[in-house]
Design an enzyme around this catalytic site. Structure first.
Site, short mmCIF file in Angstrom:
data_model
loop_
_atom_site.label_atom_id
_atom_site.label_comp_id
_atom_site.label_asym_id
_atom_site.label_seq_id
_atom_site.Cartn_x
_atom_site.Cartn_y
_atom_site.Cartn_z
N ARG A 49 0.64 -1.35 0.10
CA ARG A 49 0.26 0.21 -0.25
C ARG A 49 1.24 1.23 -0.55
O ARG A 49 0.41 1.96 -0.59
CB ARG A 49 -1.60 0.01 0.77
N TYR A 101 -15.80 16.47 -15.91
CA TYR A 101 -16.51 15.20 -15.86
C TYR A 101 -18.14 15.27 -14.38
O TYR A 101 -17.60 15.30 -13.28
CB TYR A 101 -15.45 14.33 -15.29
N ASP A 173 -6.84 17.91 -15.00
CA ASP A 173 -7.61 17.26 -15.53
C ASP A 173 -6.76 16.70 -16.74
O ASP A 173 -7.23 17.16 -17.90
CB ASP A 173 -8.55 16.68 -14.89
N LYS A 198 -7.86 5.64 -19.22
CA LYS A 198 -7.93 6.19 -20.26
C LYS A 198 -6.97 5.75 -21.46
O LYS A 198 -6.34 5.08 -21.61
CB LYS A 198 -8.30 7.01 -20.84
#
Length: 402
Positions: A49, A101, A173, A198
């Protein structure tokens, strides 16, 4: 970094780093935990982690490609958004675009509703649309350029200058373009956010995200919050994303080439009222996009003549475009923002943002461009035929491009 050097760095990220066996491609490290040499000797990696060699290769590659000091790889694009917001204090004000978004809009509104932060949606694309003190008392300015789904272009340099004068962080972004076509840190941004799901991965088989920091200080703070909140991406997803990243430049070239053919069809067809694509000279942000980007990308939106019934007929007539959310994969997709990606936005908010019920958004893939153009034209022909039968006076009455 030149485009040639950028492409070479993308392909060779992590290559030849295996000191144990000389593997050309770095191995996948799935281990959750790592052995300590002794009680007071912490190894470079102790728990996945907190840090993992495979995730580290991807983070290093993304930081280099974006021109940042460091990157945190996360479990999704939305966890990357949430991670960036950790820099804010309770009650801080965030300025974000109207047509960001849908998932980002939903998160900002939810945090606003419970008092964690205060959000104000503004038109960030117009230099004359913001007063001189618009960012005073603002903790963070959130930019999407091109925006999702209307492909609006924001002047990153101008917004960063104004925000930094007010002491605000600027987050961009960059999901729609990738570092191949735009590098916001070079334009003054503090953080760059990606949904690596993406274009960076590019194959629609991994969900992931990333936050790239402009400075070492920010990178350390973001890494601390990533470990603290547990939003780190998995080693296997990082491995697949790094594999996809190697073909990014080649894929982007193919995406853009096909997009030119698609935009040509949309721009000339009477079933289309508006085309939203920064590559069109008629687009309000065309000149700005040409200055701050290295290409216009492969995302296109269009408003069809008619309403939702015509949209439904159109998407069902397509053969080479899958009706699905997401974007940036090798396959072509079409979606209806009002009922899909932006369905969480109230109808009133969509209206303010300019997201009409007749709007469709395309993610142009790397199939044969002629096949995509022919498929699109045939589906639009079906739509215009139906409109002609039902209300011929409406057809083509408002066909223009913005």
């Amino acid at each position: 970094m030149t485009r040639r050097a950028h492409q070479t760095a993308t392909v060779r990220a992590g290559i030849g780093s295996d000191a144990h066996h000389g593997a050309v491609i770095p191995p996948l490290h799935l281990s959750t935990t790592f052995e300590f040499p002794d009680l007071d000797e912490k190894p470079p990696y102790d728990y996945s982690r907190s840090g993992n060699p495979t995730r580290g290769h991807l983070a290093d590659a993304l930081a280099r490609l974006e021109g940042g000091a460091g990157a945190a790889v996360t479990s999704s694009g939305m966890s990357a958004v949430a991670l960036a917001l950790q820099l804010l204090k309770t009650g801080d004000r965030v300025v974000a675009p109207h047509d960001c978004y849908g998932g980002t809009h939903r998160l900002l509104q939810a945090l606003h509703a419970r008092g964690s932060l205060s959000v104000q949606h503004r038109d960030l694309t117009r230099l004359d649309g913001l007063e001189a003190n618009a960012f005073d008392g603002v903790g963070m300015v959130w930019i999407e350029t091109p925006s999702n789904p209307l492909l609006r272009i924001t002047d990153v340099v101008a917004r960063c200058q104004r925000a930094k004068e007010a002491g605000a962080f600027v987050v961009v972004d960059n999901t729609f373009l990738s570092p191949v076509l735009q590098r916001p840190i070079e334009l003054g941004a503090d953080l760059v956010v990606h949904s690596t799901t993406k274009y960076l991965n590019g194959h629609s088989d991994v969900v992931g995200g990333a936050v790239i920091s402009a400075t070492e200080e920010l990178a350390q703070e973001i890494d601390w919050w990533a470990n603290c909140t547990g939003v780190s991406g998995s080693p296997f997803d990082s491995y697949l994303t790094l594999r996809g990243l190697r073909t990014l430049h080649t894929r982007i070239r193919a995406h853009e080439q096909n997009t030119a053919a698609v935009v040509d069809v949309l721009s000339q067809h009477a079933a289309v009222r508006h085309v939203y694509y920064p590559g069109l000279p008629s687009h309000p942000g065309h000149e700005l996009a040409a200055r701050q980007q290295d290409g216009f990308g492969a995302m296109v939106s269009a408003e069809l003549a008619g309403g939702e019934a015509e949209v439904r007929r159109f998407v069902h007539a397509l053969r080479h475009f899958s009706l699905a959310e997401s974007l940036g994969g090798v396959e072509s997709l079409v979606c209806h923002p009002a009922t899909m990606t932006h369905a969480s936005m109230p109808a009133e908010a969509r209206a303010v943002a300019g997201i009409a019920d007749s709007l469709v958004r395309f993610s142009i893939g790397i199939e044969d461009g002629a096949d995509l153009a022919a498929d699109l034209r045939a589906a639009l022909d079906t739509t215009i035929h139906t409109l002609t039968l039902s209300r011929p006076a409406d057809v083509g009455a408002e066909v223009h491009h913005v």
